[in-house]
Design a protein around this motif. Structure first.
Motif, PDB file in Angstrom:
ATOM      1  N   LYS A 178      90.545  26.876 -44.630  1.00  0.00           N
ATOM      2  CA  LYS A 178      90.397  25.435 -44.452  1.00  0.00           C
ATOM      3  C   LYS A 178      90.046  24.796 -45.788  1.00  0.00           C
ATOM      4  O   LYS A 178      89.187  25.284 -46.515  1.00  0.00           O
ATOM      5  CB  LYS A 178      89.306  25.116 -43.438  1.00  0.00           C
ATOM      6  CG  LYS A 178      89.596  25.628 -42.066  1.00  0.00           C
ATOM      7  CD  LYS A 178      88.649  25.115 -41.019  1.00  0.00           C
ATOM      8  CE  LYS A 178      87.215  25.401 -41.332  1.00  0.00           C
ATOM      9  NZ  LYS A 178      86.288  24.938 -40.317  1.00  0.00           N
ATOM     10  N   ILE A 179      90.698  23.694 -46.068  1.00  0.00           N
ATOM     11  CA  ILE A 179      90.405  22.888 -47.248  1.00  0.00           C
ATOM     12  C   ILE A 179      90.036  21.507 -46.725  1.00  0.00           C
ATOM     13  O   ILE A 179      90.777  20.926 -45.926  1.00  0.00           O
ATOM     14  CB  ILE A 179      91.626  22.805 -48.177  1.00  0.00           C
ATOM     15  CG1 ILE A 179      92.028  24.198 -48.623  1.00  0.00           C
ATOM     16  CG2 ILE A 179      91.341  21.907 -49.362  1.00  0.00           C
ATOM     17  CD1 ILE A 179      93.377  24.267 -49.271  1.00  0.00           C
ATOM     18  N   GLY A 180      88.886  20.989 -47.163  1.00  0.00           N
ATOM     19  CA  GLY A 180      88.435  19.715 -46.642  1.00  0.00           C
ATOM     20  C   GLY A 180      87.891  18.798 -47.710  1.00  0.00           C
ATOM     21  O   GLY A 180      87.585  19.220 -48.825  1.00  0.00           O
ATOM     22  N   ALA A 181      87.767  17.531 -47.351  1.00  0.00           N
ATOM     23  CA  ALA A 181      87.191  16.527 -48.237  1.00  0.00           C
ATOM     24  C   ALA A 181      86.487  15.491 -47.373  1.00  0.00           C
ATOM     25  O   ALA A 181      86.871  15.268 -46.222  1.00  0.00           O
ATOM     26  CB  ALA A 181      88.267  15.875 -49.084  1.00  0.00           C
ATOM     27  N   GLY A 182      85.462  14.882 -47.936  1.00  0.00           N
ATOM     28  CA  GLY A 182      84.734  13.881 -47.174  1.00  0.00           C
ATOM     29  C   GLY A 182      83.709  13.137 -47.995  1.00  0.00           C
ATOM     30  O   GLY A 182      83.644  13.266 -49.219  1.00  0.00           O
ATOM     31  N   ILE A 183      82.902  12.391 -47.294  1.00  0.00           N
ATOM     32  CA  ILE A 183      81.834  11.595 -47.897  1.00  0.00           C
ATOM     33  C   ILE A 183      80.519  12.079 -47.320  1.00  0.00           C
ATOM     34  O   ILE A 183      80.399  12.274 -46.105  1.00  0.00           O
ATOM     35  CB  ILE A 183      82.035  10.099 -47.606  1.00  0.00           C
ATOM     36  CG1 ILE A 183      83.336   9.637 -48.238  1.00  0.00           C
ATOM     37  CG2 ILE A 183      80.860   9.289 -48.104  1.00  0.00           C
ATOM     38  CD1 ILE A 183      83.732   8.238 -47.885  1.00  0.00           C
ATOM     39  N   GLU A 184      79.527  12.281 -48.198  1.00  0.00           N
ATOM     40  CA  GLU A 184      78.229  12.799 -47.763  1.00  0.00           C
ATOM     41  C   GLU A 184      77.102  11.909 -48.278  1.00  0.00           C
ATOM     42  O   GLU A 184      77.151  11.417 -49.397  1.00  0.00           O
ATOM     43  CB  GLU A 184      78.025  14.225 -48.273  1.00  0.00           C
ATOM     44  CG  GLU A 184      76.730  14.848 -47.808  1.00  0.00           C
ATOM     45  CD  GLU A 184      76.621  16.322 -48.166  1.00  0.00           C
ATOM     46  OE1 GLU A 184      75.910  17.032 -47.435  1.00  0.00           O
ATOM     47  OE2 GLU A 184      77.227  16.760 -49.155  1.00  0.00           O
ATOM     48  N   ILE A 185      76.091  11.750 -47.452  1.00  0.00           N
ATOM     49  CA  ILE A 185      74.854  11.061 -47.830  1.00  0.00           C
ATOM     50  C   ILE A 185      73.758  12.120 -47.856  1.00  0.00           C
ATOM     51  O   ILE A 185      73.573  12.843 -46.878  1.00  0.00           O
ATOM     52  CB  ILE A 185      74.482   9.960 -46.815  1.00  0.00           C
ATOM     53  CG1 ILE A 185      75.597   8.920 -46.735  1.00  0.00           C
ATOM     54  CG2 ILE A 185      73.154   9.323 -47.183  1.00  0.00           C
ATOM     55  CD1 ILE A 185      75.425   7.937 -45.596  1.00  0.00           C
ATOM     56  N   VAL A 186      73.048  12.228 -48.986  1.00  0.00           N
ATOM     57  CA  VAL A 186      71.991  13.223 -49.149  1.00  0.00           C
ATOM     58  C   VAL A 186      70.675  12.509 -49.416  1.00  0.00           C
ATOM     59  O   VAL A 186      70.607  11.600 -50.235  1.00  0.00           O
ATOM     60  CB  VAL A 186      72.306  14.174 -50.328  1.00  0.00           C
ATOM     61  CG1 VAL A 186      71.135  15.095 -50.611  1.00  0.00           C
ATOM     62  CG2 VAL A 186      73.548  14.976 -50.051  1.00  0.00           C
ATOM     63  N   GLU A 187      69.628  12.942 -48.721  1.00  0.00           N
ATOM     64  CA  GLU A 187      68.275  12.429 -48.958  1.00  0.00           C
ATOM     65  C   GLU A 187      67.313  13.607 -48.928  1.00  0.00           C
ATOM     66  O   GLU A 187      67.319  14.387 -47.990  1.00  0.00           O
ATOM     67  CB  GLU A 187      67.868  11.444 -47.857  1.00  0.00           C
ATOM     68  CG  GLU A 187      68.723  10.222 -47.753  1.00  0.00           C
ATOM     69  CD  GLU A 187      68.285   9.328 -46.602  1.00  0.00           C
ATOM     70  OE1 GLU A 187      67.076   9.277 -46.297  1.00  0.00           O
ATOM     71  OE2 GLU A 187      69.160   8.705 -45.996  1.00  0.00           O
ATOM     72  N   ASN A 188      66.500  13.746 -49.978  1.00  0.00           N
ATOM     73  CA  ASN A 188      65.404  14.714 -49.964  1.00  0.00           C
ATOM     74  C   ASN A 188      64.300  14.211 -50.876  1.00  0.00           C
ATOM     75  O   ASN A 188      64.376  13.095 -51.389  1.00  0.00           O
ATOM     76  CB  ASN A 188      65.874  16.138 -50.302  1.00  0.00           C
ATOM     77  CG  ASN A 188      66.455  16.279 -51.693  1.00  0.00           C
ATOM     78  OD1 ASN A 188      65.982  15.660 -52.638  1.00  0.00           O
ATOM     79  ND2 ASN A 188      67.471  17.098 -51.815  1.00  0.00           N
ATOM     80  N   THR A 189      63.274  15.007 -51.079  1.00  0.00           N
ATOM     81  CA  THR A 189      62.128  14.539 -51.868  1.00  0.00           C
ATOM     82  C   THR A 189      62.470  14.336 -53.341  1.00  0.00           C
ATOM     83  O   THR A 189      61.800  13.584 -54.026  1.00  0.00           O
ATOM     84  CB  THR A 189      60.956  15.537 -51.766  1.00  0.00           C
ATOM     85  OG1 THR A 189      61.414  16.830 -52.152  1.00  0.00           O
ATOM     86  CG2 THR A 189      60.403  15.573 -50.360  1.00  0.00           C
ATOM     87  N   LYS A 190      63.533  14.984 -53.841  1.00  0.00           N
ATOM     88  CA  LYS A 190      63.878  14.878 -55.259  1.00  0.00           C
ATOM     89  C   LYS A 190      65.111  14.023 -55.525  1.00  0.00           C
ATOM     90  O   LYS A 190      65.198  13.378 -56.556  1.00  0.00           O
ATOM     91  CB  LYS A 190      64.107  16.267 -55.856  1.00  0.00           C
ATOM     92  CG  LYS A 190      62.877  17.139 -55.846  1.00  0.00           C
ATOM     93  CD  LYS A 190      63.178  18.473 -56.475  1.00  0.00           C
ATOM     94  CE  LYS A 190      61.927  19.338 -56.504  1.00  0.00           C
ATOM     95  NZ  LYS A 190      62.155  20.611 -57.167  1.00  0.00           N
ATOM     96  N   LEU A 191      66.080  14.034 -54.608  1.00  0.00           N
ATOM     97  CA  LEU A 191      67.362  13.378 -54.846  1.00  0.00           C
ATOM     98  C   LEU A 191      67.786  12.538 -53.655  1.00  0.00           C
ATOM     99  O   LEU A 191      67.475  12.862 -52.507  1.00  0.00           O
ATOM    100  CB  LEU A 191      68.441  14.422 -55.127  1.00  0.00           C
ATOM    101  CG  LEU A 191      68.220  15.321 -56.334  1.00  0.00           C
ATOM    102  CD1 LEU A 191      69.159  16.506 -56.294  1.00  0.00           C
ATOM    103  CD2 LEU A 191      68.389  14.533 -57.614  1.00  0.00           C
ATOM    104  N   GLU A 192      68.537  11.475 -53.954  1.00  0.00           N
ATOM    105  CA  GLU A 192      69.062  10.625 -52.903  1.00  0.00           C
ATOM    106  C   GLU A 192      70.357  10.006 -53.404  1.00  0.00           C
ATOM    107  O   GLU A 192      70.403   9.439 -54.489  1.00  0.00           O
ATOM    108  CB  GLU A 192      68.048   9.533 -52.572  1.00  0.00           C
ATOM    109  CG  GLU A 192      68.422   8.669 -51.425  1.00  0.00           C
ATOM    110  CD  GLU A 192      67.306   7.700 -51.059  1.00  0.00           C
ATOM    111  OE1 GLU A 192      67.544   6.896 -50.158  1.00  0.00           O
ATOM    112  OE2 GLU A 192      66.228   7.746 -51.664  1.00  0.00           O
TER     113      GLU A 192
END
Length: 189
Positions: free
Chosen positions: A37-51
């Motif tokens: 499988k080859i995929g692509a998308g959009i991700e939202i990341v939130e953590n204590t160091k990065l957002e």
């Protein structure tokens, strides 16, 4: 005599057609056990160091365990920025992820997945913006658990399938939470 010969010929044609049909069907089933499988998308990341929000690509191998259930190791890479997030300093970071999970289909159209991942994130924070005082480099290494759901379009006799996955949610240590919307193309063999 002619009718006996016609009946014999008809029986031979039916036998050959049945054997060829069974062989083609058996070969068609063989290539359904593995897929890439080859995929692509959009991700939202939130953590204590990065957002941030970013574009992700995935590469995955699937091995069928039984009908409708697959073991799926995967790799994911994403590039993120704090574009659209106003209450943080500017951030630019990358994440590389290795994971393994179980994928399943229900009624041959509904797609579900669960598993675990190990993430490595690194990037620059504070390169500008209203809340920036000084820039610094951040590295983060953390595991997480994920669950995904979507639709699977996989005709039985075709080598290709498409997964539309509007929901992938993961949670990990460092108060890490991410949401992914992705599209996957699958090649079966």
């Amino acid at each position: 005599m002619q009718t006996t010969m016609q009946k014999t010929f008809g029986c031979i044609v039916v036998i050959i057609t049945t054997v060829v049909g069974y062989a083609v069907r058996a070969n068609a089933q063989e290539f359904l056990k593995n897929s890439i499988k080859i995929g692509a998308g959009i991700e939202i990341v939130e953590n204590t160091k990065l957002e941030g929000v970013g574009f992700v690509t995935t590469l995955s191998y699937q091995r069928q365990l039984k009908e409708g259930l697959w073991l799926a190791p995967h790799a994911k890479h994403g590039t993120y920025t704090s574009w659209g997030i106003t209450d943080t300093p500017d951030e630019y970071f990358n994440t590389t992820t290795l994971g393994i999970g179980l994928n399943a289909t229900l009624l041959q159209v509904l797609y579900f997945g669960v598993g675990t991942e190990v993430n490595y994130s690194h990037g620059l924070i504070g390169t500008g913006g209203e809340y920036s005082r000084a820039s610094h480099y951040v590295r983060s290494f953390y595991p997480d658990l994920y669950a995904s759901a979507g639709l699977r379009i996989a005709p039985r006799k075709k080598r290709f399938a498409v997964n539309i996955i509007p929901f992938t949610f993961s949670i990990g240590i460092h108060e890490e939470v991410s949401y992914v919307l992705r599209l996957e193309a699958e090649i079966k063999w």
